[in-house]
Design an enzyme around this catalytic site. Structure first.
Site, PDB file in Angstrom:
ATOM      1  CG  ASN A  43      16.812 -14.357   0.458  1.00 25.57           C
ATOM      2  OD1 ASN A  43      15.673 -14.473   0.011  1.00 25.57           O
ATOM      3  ND2 ASN A  43      17.702 -15.316   0.391  1.00 25.57           N
TER       4      ASN A  43
ATOM      5  N   GLY B 253      17.066 -11.460  -5.700  1.00 22.15           N
ATOM      6  CA  GLY B 253      16.234 -11.367  -6.896  1.00 22.15           C
ATOM      7  C   GLY B 253      15.149 -10.303  -6.803  1.00 22.15           C
ATOM      8  CB  ILE B 254      11.719 -10.333  -8.252  1.00 22.24           C
ATOM      9  CG1 ILE B 254      12.157 -10.564  -9.710  1.00 22.24           C
ATOM     10  CG2 ILE B 254      10.479  -9.465  -8.203  1.00 22.24           C
ATOM     11  CD1 ILE B 254      11.169 -11.372 -10.552  1.00 22.24           C
TER      12      ILE B 254
ATOM     13  N   GLY C 220       9.274 -18.225  -4.642  1.00 17.19           N
ATOM     14  CA  GLY C 220       8.894 -19.172  -5.684  1.00 17.19           C
ATOM     15  C   GLY C 220      10.079 -19.961  -6.198  1.00 17.19           C
TER      16      GLY C 220
ATOM     17  CE1 TYR D 254       7.881 -20.293 -11.457  1.00 19.26           C
ATOM     18  CE2 TYR D 254       7.295 -19.702 -13.711  1.00 19.26           C
ATOM     19  CZ  TYR D 254       7.782 -19.343 -12.468  1.00 19.26           C
ATOM     20  OH  TYR D 254       8.165 -18.045 -12.233  1.00 19.26           O
TER      21      TYR D 254
ATOM     22  CE  LYS E  53       5.442 -18.179  -9.885  1.00 14.94           C
ATOM     23  NZ  LYS E  53       5.614 -17.331  -8.698  1.00 14.94           N
TER      24      LYS E  53
HETATM   25  P1  NDP Z   1      15.208 -16.227  -7.150  1.00 15.00           P
HETATM   26  O1  NDP Z   1      15.456 -17.671  -7.446  1.00 15.00           O
HETATM   27  O2  NDP Z   1      16.277 -15.224  -7.375  1.00 15.00           O
HETATM   28  O3  NDP Z   1      14.666 -16.069  -5.638  1.00 15.00           O
HETATM   29  C1  NDP Z   1      13.659 -16.920  -5.146  1.00 15.00           C
HETATM   30  C2  NDP Z   1      13.255 -16.465  -3.757  1.00 15.00           C
HETATM   31  O4  NDP Z   1      12.223 -17.338  -3.271  1.00 15.00           O
HETATM   32  C3  NDP Z   1      14.411 -16.526  -2.774  1.00 15.00           C
HETATM   33  O5  NDP Z   1      14.338 -15.435  -1.903  1.00 15.00           O
HETATM   34  C4  NDP Z   1      14.128 -17.832  -2.041  1.00 15.00           C
HETATM   35  O6  NDP Z   1      14.598 -17.840  -0.714  1.00 15.00           O
HETATM   36  C5  NDP Z   1      12.617 -17.848  -2.010  1.00 15.00           C
HETATM   37  N1  NDP Z   1      12.109 -19.198  -1.787  1.00 15.00           N
HETATM   38  C6  NDP Z   1      12.184 -20.265  -2.627  1.00 15.00           C
HETATM   39  N2  NDP Z   1      11.623 -21.347  -2.034  1.00 15.00           N
HETATM   40  C7  NDP Z   1      11.189 -20.944  -0.815  1.00 15.00           C
HETATM   41  C8  NDP Z   1      10.522 -21.592   0.258  1.00 15.00           C
HETATM   42  N3  NDP Z   1      10.180 -22.890   0.225  1.00 15.00           N
HETATM   43  N4  NDP Z   1      10.228 -20.867   1.365  1.00 15.00           N
HETATM   44  C9  NDP Z   1      10.579 -19.577   1.438  1.00 15.00           C
HETATM   45  N5  NDP Z   1      11.204 -18.896   0.462  1.00 15.00           N
HETATM   46  C10 NDP Z   1      11.505 -19.588  -0.655  1.00 15.00           C
HETATM   47  O7  NDP Z   1      13.894 -15.886  -7.992  1.00 15.00           O
HETATM   48  P2  NDP Z   1      13.351 -14.523  -8.621  1.00 15.00           P
HETATM   49  O8  NDP Z   1      13.694 -13.368  -7.792  1.00 15.00           O
HETATM   50  O9  NDP Z   1      13.664 -14.552 -10.050  1.00 15.00           O
HETATM   51  O10 NDP Z   1      11.782 -14.836  -8.494  1.00 15.00           O
HETATM   52  C11 NDP Z   1      10.953 -14.262  -7.500  1.00 15.00           C
HETATM   53  C12 NDP Z   1       9.507 -14.549  -7.874  1.00 15.00           C
HETATM   54  O11 NDP Z   1       9.235 -14.004  -9.165  1.00 15.00           O
HETATM   55  C13 NDP Z   1       9.201 -16.044  -7.971  1.00 15.00           C
HETATM   56  O12 NDP Z   1       7.903 -16.286  -7.482  1.00 15.00           O
HETATM   57  C14 NDP Z   1       9.273 -16.317  -9.457  1.00 15.00           C
HETATM   58  O13 NDP Z   1       8.497 -17.408  -9.818  1.00 15.00           O
HETATM   59  C15 NDP Z   1       8.720 -15.003 -10.009  1.00 15.00           C
HETATM   60  N6  NDP Z   1       9.109 -14.749 -11.392  1.00 15.00           N
HETATM   61  C16 NDP Z   1      10.419 -14.616 -11.772  1.00 15.00           C
HETATM   62  C17 NDP Z   1      10.732 -14.336 -13.079  1.00 15.00           C
HETATM   63  C18 NDP Z   1      12.129 -14.147 -13.576  1.00 15.00           C
HETATM   64  O14 NDP Z   1      12.298 -13.979 -14.804  1.00 15.00           O
HETATM   65  N7  NDP Z   1      13.139 -14.128 -12.759  1.00 15.00           N
HETATM   66  C19 NDP Z   1       9.682 -14.213 -14.095  1.00 15.00           C
HETATM   67  C20 NDP Z   1       8.352 -14.353 -13.585  1.00 15.00           C
HETATM   68  C21 NDP Z   1       8.100 -14.608 -12.289  1.00 15.00           C
HETATM   69  P3  NDP Z   1      15.996 -18.579  -0.320  1.00 15.00           P
HETATM   70  O15 NDP Z   1      17.114 -17.653  -0.773  1.00 15.00           O
HETATM   71  O16 NDP Z   1      15.910 -18.708   1.140  1.00 15.00           O
HETATM   72  O17 NDP Z   1      16.038 -19.861  -1.095  1.00 15.00           O
END
Ligand code: NDP
Length: 241
Positions: free
Chosen positions: A17, A19-20, A84, A147, A151
């Site tokens: 929904n 971010g990435i 995550g 974290y 990972k």
């Molecule tokens: P965001 O914080 O923007 O988004 C996190 C996403 O994970 C949301 O869609 C959230 O859903 C979902 N989420 C979190 N907890 C749960 C849960 N318990 N059950 C279901 N869904 C969950 O993060 P990013 O887009 O930045 O990160 C996406 C992935 O990339 C992650 O795994 C992160 O660790 C990894 N990453 C990100 C980096 C960065 O620089 N941004 C760098 C390296 C890795 P909801 O909206 O419902 O909370």
């Protein structure tokens, strides 16, 4: 490599929904696939995707979400385990609860999701699993013991699956982003953001789309012979790790 237009596949992205994850969903949609995304609220996926409610720490909610996705789009051909969280704290101050929650979401959450889609991939003798890790899982980072552990654990999952199911047309790979411009990194202080930028050979953070295109490649037919790999998308930050 075939030039034929590939059949649309049933793709599931956890945390699609924002971010990435959202960018990844948009990239698969652009390529003509049928995309389901999860969010905890059941709202907010990109237009054209089916958004289903799931919390990856809750197996029953994952069961229900995946059932709905499969009814709409067929058995999952491509899983991107992306959901995550971070909960940063220096080791001495990190509580057991914080450690366990981050592990339960990032690592066990990925395991739970994979387990629920793998049977149909085995039946079809085809499947793609992409785990979204982080440069931090390889490189380490102060304040991120929970974290980093979660990972790097994803690499073990991908490699064990590769050995267990590699002969069944299933690949499992890790994509390890560096600093990507999303809510997760926007919450860092300006000073910290500037110091990270300095350390990155590319001199900048990446857009989520730069991760999404790599994920789509790893999930494509062209990547059939790549499995158990860790693919960095980090502007050179983690080189050699
Ligand atoms: P965001 O914080 O923007 O988004 C996190 C996403 O994970 C949301 O869609 C959230 O859903 C979902 N989420 C979190 N907890 C749960 C849960 N318990 N059950 C279901 N869904 C969950 O993060 P990013 O887009 O930045 O990160 C996406 C992935 O990339 C992650 O795994 C992160 O660790 C990894 N990453 C990100 C980096 C960065 O620089 N941004 C760098 C390296 C890795 P909801 O909206 O419902 O909370």
């Amino acid at each position: 490599m075939s030039d034929a237009t590939p059949e649309p596949r049933s793709v599931l992205i956890t945390g699609g929904n924002r971010g990435i994850g959202r960018s990844i969903a948009e990239e698969f949609l652009r390529r003509g696939d049928k995309v389901s995304v999860t969010s905890r609220s059941g709202q907010g996926g990109p237009e054209g995707a089916l958004t289903v409610a799931a919390d990856v720490t809750d197996g029953d909610s994952l069961d229900a979400a995946i059932r709905t996705a499969e009814e709409a789009h067929g058995p999952i051909d491509v899983l991107v385990a992306n959901a995550g969280v971070t909960d940063d704290q220096l080791l001495l101050r990190m509580s057991d609860d914080s450690f366990e929650t981050v592990l339960d979401t990032n690592l066990t959450g990925s395991f739970r999701t994979i387990k629920r889609v793998i049977k149909s991939m085995m039946r079809k003798k085809k499947g793609r699993i992409v785990l979204i890790s982080s440069v931090v899982g390889l490189y380490g980072s102060p304040g991120q013991v929970n974290y980093a552990a979660s990972k790097s654990g994803l690499i073990g999952i991908a490699r064990a699956i590769t050995r267990e199911l590699g002969s069944r047309g299933i690949t499992a790979n890790v994509v390890a982003p560096g600093y990507i411009d999303t809510e997760m990194t926007q919450s860092l202080s300006e000073d910290l953001q500037a110091s990270y930028r300095k350390a990155i050979p590319a001199g900048r953070f990446a857009d989520p789309e730069e991760v999404a295109r790599v994920v789509a490649f790893v999930a494509s037919d062209d990547a059939a012979y790549i499995s158990g790999a860790v693919i960095p998308v980090d502007g050179g930050l983690g080189m050699g790790h």
